[in-house]
Scaffold this active site. Structure first.
Site, short mmCIF file in Angstrom:
data_model
loop_
_atom_site.label_atom_id
_atom_site.label_comp_id
_atom_site.label_asym_id
_atom_site.label_seq_id
_atom_site.Cartn_x
_atom_site.Cartn_y
_atom_site.Cartn_z
CG HIS A 46 -1.61 1.25 1.52
ND1 HIS A 46 -2.86 1.55 1.04
CD2 HIS A 46 -1.23 2.32 2.27
CE1 HIS A 46 -3.23 2.74 1.47
NE2 HIS A 46 -2.26 3.22 2.22
CD GLU A 47 2.21 3.50 3.73
OE1 GLU A 47 2.52 4.58 3.16
OE2 GLU A 47 1.23 3.41 4.49
CG HIS A 104 0.28 6.20 -0.39
ND1 HIS A 104 -0.88 6.86 -0.77
CD2 HIS A 104 0.00 5.64 0.82
CE1 HIS A 104 -1.81 6.69 0.16
NE2 HIS A 104 -1.31 5.96 1.13
CD GLU A 148 -4.35 6.46 2.89
OE1 GLU A 148 -4.07 5.25 3.05
OE2 GLU A 148 -3.50 7.35 2.92
#
Length: 248
Positions: free
Chosen positions: A126-127, A130, A189
C-alpha cells in the site's frame, strides 16, 4: 451612488465555505506545484528527522522480515531494491510509511499486529502504491495551494478592513481541511490499496490478507474518529472496498 448592500457575518462565512472548491487547483494537478526533486529533498529531510527521533529495531527477525517483504514488492513494482532504503523502527505505532526518494519505514506495532508476512506485505505494498501514484507529491502541492489561498484571502480581508477577519480565516481553514484535504486523502488511500493489491499478487502474496489485516486493525482501534474527520477510510468501508477490488 448609494448602495443598500449589507455584509453580514453569516453571509461572509457562507461565502468563504465555497472558496476551497472554487479556487484550489484540481487535486490531480496539485503535484505540479512541487517538483520531483523538491519532493525528494523534503522526503530526505523528513526521513532524517524520523531516524533521529525513532530508533531502528535491534530485532533481527523483524528487520529481516521487513527487508525481505520490501524487496519482493519493490521488484514487483519494477524497481531495484538497491535504490530504496527500508528501516524497521522500534515503536509501538501500528503504522508504516513511504517517503519520496524510495524510503520505507515500518513500525514494530504493525509487525506485532500482523498475523502473517502476507498481512504485513499488504501495508508495505500500500505504501509503495502511494509513491507509484505520486500521492505524497500531490499532497505537498495541495498543502502549498491551500496556504497560498489563505494568504490571498487574508490580504483582501486586511485591505477591506473587515472586523471579523480572524473568524473568516478560521472558517476557511476548516473548509479546506474537511472539504478538500481529508476527502482527497481518503481517495488516495483507496487508490493506494488498489495498487498495493496488484503488487501483492505480482509478488506472490495473497491479496485476501489485506482484508484480515484491516479486520484486526478495526478490532485493535475501536475508538477511531468519524470518517469525516480522518484522512483514511473507516475500516468497515475500507474492507468493503478491498473485497470489491479483489473480486473484480
Amino acid at each position: 451612488m448609494n448602495c443598500n448592500c449589507h455584509v453580514t457575518r453569516r453571509g461572509v462565512l457562507a461565502g468563504v465555505a465555497t472558496l476551497p472548491i472554487a479556487t484550489l487547483p484540481a487535486c490531480d494537478r496539485a503535484s505540479v506545484l512541487v517538483s520531483e526533486q523538491e519532493a525528494a529533498e523534503m522526503g530526505a529531510e523528513a526521513w532524517e528527522r524520523i531516524r533521529a527521533d525513532v530508533p531502528e529495531s535491534s530485532d533481527r527477525a523483524f528487520r529481516d522480515t521487513v527487508s525481505g517483504l520490501s524487496i519482493r514488492l519493490i521488484e514487483a513494482a519494477g524497481d531495484m531494491p538497491a535504490n530504496w532504503e527500508v528501516v524497521a523502527f522500534e515503536s509501538d505505532q501500528v503504522n508504516a510509511f513511504a517517503l519520496p526518494g524510495g524510503r520505507i519505514g515500518v513500525y514494530r506495532g504493525l509487525y506485532e499486529l500482523a498475523e502473517s508476512p502476507d498481512q504485513l506485505a499488504a501495508v508495505i505494498g500500500h505504501e509503495i502504491g502511494h509513491l507509484q501514484a505520486d500521492h505524497v507529491r500531490e499532497r505537498m502541492g495541495n498543502a502549498r495551494a491551500q496556504n497560498a489561498l489563505q494568504r490571498v484571502v487574508a490580504f483582501f480581508l486586511r485591505q477591506s478592513d473587515i472586523e471579523f477577519d480572524e473568524e473568516i480565516m478560521a472558517a476557511l481553514g476548516l473548509g479546506l481541511r474537511y472539504g478538500v484535504a481529508l476527502p482527497y486523502g481518503r481517495q488516495q488511500e483507496l487508490e493506494a490499496d488498489r495498487l498495493g493489491l496488484a503488487l501483492m499478487s505480482e509478488a506472490g502474496f495473497q491479496p485476501d490478507a489485506a482484508i484480515r489485516l484491516w479486520e484486526r486493525t478495526q478490532d485493535a482501534q475501536p475508538n477511531r474518529p468519524p470518517e469525516l474527520l480522518s484522512t483514511h477510510p473507516a475500516p468497515q468501508g475500507r474492507i468493503r472496498e478491498l473485497r470489491e477490488m479483489i473480486e473484480a
